[in-house]
Design an enzyme around this catalytic site. Structure first.
Site, PDB file in Angstrom:
ATOM      1  N   LYS A 174       8.834 -22.294  20.146  1.00 60.67           N
ATOM      2  CA  LYS A 174       7.566 -22.928  20.506  1.00 60.67           C
ATOM      3  C   LYS A 174       6.533 -22.697  19.407  1.00 60.67           C
ATOM      4  O   LYS A 174       5.976 -21.617  19.273  1.00 60.67           O
ATOM      5  CB  LYS A 174       7.032 -22.398  21.844  1.00 60.67           C
ATOM      6  CG  LYS A 174       6.194 -23.468  22.498  1.00 60.67           C
ATOM      7  CD  LYS A 174       4.974 -23.037  23.255  1.00 60.67           C
ATOM      8  CE  LYS A 174       3.764 -22.633  22.515  1.00 60.67           C
ATOM      9  NZ  LYS A 174       3.111 -23.617  21.664  1.00 60.67           N
ATOM     10  N   GLY A 232      -0.309 -11.667  23.343  1.00 62.14           N
ATOM     11  CA  GLY A 232       0.817 -10.727  23.296  1.00 62.14           C
ATOM     12  C   GLY A 232       0.798  -9.784  24.488  1.00 62.14           C
ATOM     13  O   GLY A 232       1.830  -9.495  25.094  1.00 62.14           O
ATOM     14  N   GLU A 249       4.388  -9.394  17.282  1.00 63.61           N
ATOM     15  CA  GLU A 249       3.686  -9.220  16.003  1.00 63.61           C
ATOM     16  C   GLU A 249       2.279  -9.741  16.243  1.00 63.61           C
ATOM     17  O   GLU A 249       2.085 -10.946  16.421  1.00 63.61           O
ATOM     18  CB  GLU A 249       4.361 -10.041  14.891  1.00 63.61           C
ATOM     19  CG  GLU A 249       5.819  -9.704  14.643  1.00 63.61           C
ATOM     20  CD  GLU A 249       6.021  -8.358  13.996  1.00 63.61           C
ATOM     21  OE1 GLU A 249       5.036  -7.774  13.492  1.00 63.61           O
ATOM     22  OE2 GLU A 249       7.159  -7.866  14.025  1.00 63.61           O
ATOM     23  N   CYS A 283      -2.782 -12.226   9.313  1.00 61.21           N
ATOM     24  CA  CYS A 283      -2.772 -10.982  10.095  1.00 61.21           C
ATOM     25  C   CYS A 283      -2.829  -9.764   9.191  1.00 61.21           C
ATOM     26  O   CYS A 283      -3.264  -8.701   9.612  1.00 61.21           O
ATOM     27  CB  CYS A 283      -1.530 -10.940  10.969  1.00 61.21           C
ATOM     28  SG  CYS A 283      -0.036 -11.209  10.017  1.00 61.21           S
ATOM     29  N   GLU A 380     -11.000  -8.516  14.335  1.00 56.08           N
ATOM     30  CA  GLU A 380     -10.286  -9.429  13.438  1.00 56.08           C
ATOM     31  C   GLU A 380     -11.063 -10.742  13.374  1.00 56.08           C
ATOM     32  O   GLU A 380     -11.186 -11.447  14.382  1.00 56.08           O
ATOM     33  CB  GLU A 380      -8.874  -9.677  13.993  1.00 56.08           C
ATOM     34  CG  GLU A 380      -8.034 -10.555  13.083  1.00 56.08           C
ATOM     35  CD  GLU A 380      -6.640 -10.826  13.650  1.00 56.08           C
ATOM     36  OE1 GLU A 380      -6.530 -11.144  14.852  1.00 56.08           O
ATOM     37  OE2 GLU A 380      -5.676 -10.729  12.875  1.00 56.08           O
TER      38      GLU A 380
HETATM   39  P1  NAD Z   1      -2.300 -17.320  19.724  1.00 59.61           P
HETATM   40  O1  NAD Z   1      -1.956 -16.031  20.376  1.00 59.61           O
HETATM   41  O2  NAD Z   1      -3.427 -18.089  20.252  1.00 59.61           O
HETATM   42  O3  NAD Z   1      -1.041 -18.298  19.749  1.00 59.61           O
HETATM   43  C1  NAD Z   1       0.227 -17.910  19.262  1.00 59.61           C
HETATM   44  C2  NAD Z   1       1.314 -18.714  19.967  1.00 59.61           C
HETATM   45  O4  NAD Z   1       1.293 -18.387  21.352  1.00 59.61           O
HETATM   46  C3  NAD Z   1       1.108 -20.224  19.896  1.00 59.61           C
HETATM   47  O5  NAD Z   1       2.367 -20.850  19.791  1.00 59.61           O
HETATM   48  C4  NAD Z   1       0.476 -20.538  21.237  1.00 59.61           C
HETATM   49  O6  NAD Z   1       0.698 -21.873  21.647  1.00 59.61           O
HETATM   50  C5  NAD Z   1       1.213 -19.571  22.131  1.00 59.61           C
HETATM   51  N1  NAD Z   1       0.535 -19.248  23.388  1.00 59.61           N
HETATM   52  C6  NAD Z   1      -0.790 -19.362  23.700  1.00 59.61           C
HETATM   53  N2  NAD Z   1      -1.007 -18.975  24.962  1.00 59.61           N
HETATM   54  C7  NAD Z   1       0.197 -18.595  25.460  1.00 59.61           C
HETATM   55  C8  NAD Z   1       0.625 -18.074  26.704  1.00 59.61           C
HETATM   56  N3  NAD Z   1      -0.208 -17.847  27.717  1.00 59.61           N
HETATM   57  N4  NAD Z   1       1.946 -17.778  26.853  1.00 59.61           N
HETATM   58  C9  NAD Z   1       2.816 -17.965  25.848  1.00 59.61           C
HETATM   59  N5  NAD Z   1       2.464 -18.459  24.647  1.00 59.61           N
HETATM   60  C10 NAD Z   1       1.179 -18.768  24.454  1.00 59.61           C
HETATM   61  O7  NAD Z   1      -2.460 -16.961  18.166  1.00 59.61           O
HETATM   62  P2  NAD Z   1      -2.850 -17.954  16.980  1.00 59.61           P
HETATM   63  O8  NAD Z   1      -4.310 -18.271  17.109  1.00 59.61           O
HETATM   64  O9  NAD Z   1      -1.865 -19.068  16.886  1.00 59.61           O
HETATM   65  O10 NAD Z   1      -2.588 -17.015  15.723  1.00 59.61           O
HETATM   66  C11 NAD Z   1      -3.513 -16.115  15.247  1.00 59.61           C
HETATM   67  C12 NAD Z   1      -3.176 -14.704  15.674  1.00 59.61           C
HETATM   68  O11 NAD Z   1      -1.831 -14.388  15.299  1.00 59.61           O
HETATM   69  C13 NAD Z   1      -4.036 -13.674  14.962  1.00 59.61           C
HETATM   70  O12 NAD Z   1      -4.445 -12.675  15.858  1.00 59.61           O
HETATM   71  C14 NAD Z   1      -3.082 -13.084  13.919  1.00 59.61           C
HETATM   72  O13 NAD Z   1      -3.412 -11.803  13.485  1.00 59.61           O
HETATM   73  C15 NAD Z   1      -1.783 -13.145  14.633  1.00 59.61           C
HETATM   74  N6  NAD Z   1      -0.668 -13.114  13.680  1.00 59.61           N
HETATM   75  C16 NAD Z   1       0.087 -11.973  13.595  1.00 59.61           C
HETATM   76  C17 NAD Z   1       1.118 -11.893  12.670  1.00 59.61           C
HETATM   77  C18 NAD Z   1       1.958 -10.655  12.558  1.00 59.61           C
HETATM   78  O14 NAD Z   1       3.034 -10.731  11.978  1.00 59.61           O
HETATM   79  N7  NAD Z   1       1.525  -9.517  13.080  1.00 59.61           N
HETATM   80  C19 NAD Z   1       1.399 -12.974  11.832  1.00 59.61           C
HETATM   81  C20 NAD Z   1       0.603 -14.119  11.948  1.00 59.61           C
HETATM   82  C21 NAD Z   1      -0.420 -14.180  12.891  1.00 59.61           C
END
Ligand code: NAD
Length: 476
Positions: A174, A232, A249, A283, A380
């Site tokens: 997804k 997460g 992550e 991140c 962040e």
């Molecule tokens: P997000 O948590 O909003 O979304 C991530 C994914 O989760 C997307 O595919 C989204 O559609 C899905 N999602 C959203 N709500 C959900 C739910 N209730 N249940 C299941 N899935 C759901 O994050 P984002 O805005 O896409 O990305 C930015 C964040 O990701 C930042 O906090 C960044 O630090 C983190 N990030 C971490 C790493 C790492 O390796 N640690 C790498 C890249 C990004």
């Protein structure tokens, strides 16, 4: 340009069950790019059942040599389509085309690494007290849900899909609502390379709408998630009910620690891109800079000069280093943080303003004068903003570094080997780079301490995370 706009289920592109779509906007010019299918819970059901059937009816028992052959073939097909994939990524999220090309190449290498790993991934024989013959097996789990963010859509998808497939699982991928194009194309290209129908399903759409259905489905055995700490945490709570495996992550607020004995020229001129690359939507961004007070003025002068040389421009140009933010909401969220540091105590040394052009651009900013309680210092920001504080004492600096609830990445600059070893051990983070900013290697584990996550992507650690460990004992 042809955009992949349909879900990819059981080897076929298809519309969402209710025909619903979401539109994608090019952040570089604010124009609509295309409409992509928005999966429903009925599509989640179909994708998971298809993947489960593919697992039971063949992929689980596919010979390791055949699995490896298919994965090498996927890498080859990805390379053949590298330019198309790079363009899709760049148009969709405003990523500079040069970075997009590097990331697509990394995705192909990830498939090769795990294709090669299949024949080297072994159990153990254990000399148990009772005699007989005791050995361990690493067995696939079944269907894995891989949920990925919009900032590095293609490489992060491959970091999950490749080890999961290599270990013998099927995957429902997804991508984020904002960045589905390369994931949808990955589904099509993997099928073209010989991956059987159902082994990799791709569902574009909104996480809010289908996330819970995907995470809670009884046939999903593991959720591998990269994204925000808030989402997460929700996934971990939902997974807890049925003791599903999770790897997370999550977010970060990584330190960049500079001692006065470091190569200041190198540290200061390389540090801007350790925060501002990918427009700060990283991140691992080293957005909390700690500089030993005696070196501070020189560091700031060199950092600001290097930041002003960064090419902020249209992502389609090869020389562009920083493109727009992903959306107008993301830019507004970063600007809200900048608003909090426009008081008398703070000093914005450069940037923080919008260039006069269309697109969600923002010039990279360095902020001085933060207190440790400031939101901009603690949270962040996920945009091109770095905050810098001087330090006088190693112990106090380390206490502040580790006061963050995050612990993903970081850099440490010193020419004193003992200090490097001492401080590297003390920093609470999953990865750390010394005298450079490279903390990511596909052969090495990547992940966070504390609220930055659980489990590891990449390296052989990731492959272990997509298996169950079984112990078998045979009596003599
Ligand atoms: P997000 O948590 O909003 O979304 C991530 C994914 O989760 C997307 O595919 C989204 O559609 C899905 N999602 C959203 N709500 C959900 C739910 N209730 N249940 C299941 N899935 C759901 O994050 P984002 O805005 O896409 O990305 C930015 C964040 O990701 C930042 O906090 C960044 O630090 C983190 N990030 C971490 C790493 C790492 O390796 N640690 C790498 C890249 C990004």
């Amino acid at each position: 340009m042809n955009f992949p706009t349909q879900l990819f289920i059981n080897g076929q592109p298809r519309a969402a069950s209710n025909g619903k779509t979401l539109s994608l906007t090019n952040p570089a010019n604010e124009e609509v790019l295309c409409e992509t299918a928005a999966a429903t819970t009925a599509d989640v059901e179909a994708a998971i059942h298809g993947a489960h059937t593919a697992f039971e009816k063949g992929w689980r028992d596919c010979l390791p040599s055949r699995r490896a052959e298919i994965m090498f073939q996927i890498a080859r097909v990805l390379r053949e389509h590298a330019e198309e994939l790079s363009q899709l990524e760049s148009l969709c999220i405003g990523k500079p085309i040069t970075d997009a090309r590097d990331e697509i190449a990394m995705g192909a290498r990830t498939f090769e690494y795990y294709a090669g790993a299949i024949s080297k991934f072994c159990g153990q024989t254990i000399p148990v007290a009772r005699g007989g013959f005791d050995f361990t097996l690493r067995q696939p789990m079944g269907v894995v849900a891989a949920i990925v963010p919009w900032n590095f859509p293609f490489p992060i998808a491959t970091w999950k899909v490749a080890p999961a497939l290599a270990a013998g699982n099927c995957v429902v991928l997804k991508p984020a609502r904002q960045s589905p194009l390369t994931a949808l194309r990955l589904g099509e290209l993997a099928a073209q390379a010989g991956l059987p129908p159902g082994v990799l399903q791709v569902l574009s759409g909104s996480g809010n709408e289908i996330g819970d259905a995907l995470v809670q489905h009884p046939l999903i055995r593991k959720i591998s998630f990269t994204g925000s700490t808030a989402v997460g945490s929700r996934i971990m709570q939902l997974a807890g009910r049925d003791i599903k495996r999770v790897s997370l992550e999550l977010g970060g607020k990584s330190p960049n620690i500079v001692f006065a004995d470091a190569d200041l020229q190198k540290a200061a001129t390389s540090s801007p891109m350790s925060v501002f690359a990918n427009t700060g939507q990283d991140c691992c961004a080293r957005s909390r800079i700690f500089v030993e007070r005696t070196a501070c003025d020189k560091f700031v002068e060199l950092f600001v000069a290097a930041t002003k040389r960064i090419v902020v421009d249209d992502p389609s140009k090869a020389e562009t280093q920083v493109g727009p933010l992903v959306s107008s909401e993301q830019r507004e969220s970063v600007e809200e943080y900048l608003q909090t540091v426009r008081g008398r105590r703070h000093k914005i040394m450069c940037g923080g303003d919008r260039p006069a052009r269309k697109g969600y651009y923002l010039n990279p900013a360095l902020v001085l004068g933060c207190e440790t309680s400031d939101r901009a210092w603690r949270e962040e920001i996920f945009g091109p903003v770095a905050c810098l504080r001087p330090f006088d004492n190693e112990e106090e600096m380390l206490a502040e570094v580790n006061a963050s609830p995050y612990g993903l990445s970081g850099s440490l600059w010193t020419n004193n080997l003992q200090r490097a070893l001492r401080v590297a051990r003390r920093v609470e983070s999953g990865v750390l780079s010394v005298n450079c900013h490279n903390s990511l290697h596909l052969e090495a584990p990547f992940g966070g301490f504390k609220q930055s996550g659980l489990g590891r992507d990449l390296g052989m650690a990731a492959m272990e995370g997509y298996t169950e460990l079984k112990n078998v004992y045979i009596a003599e």
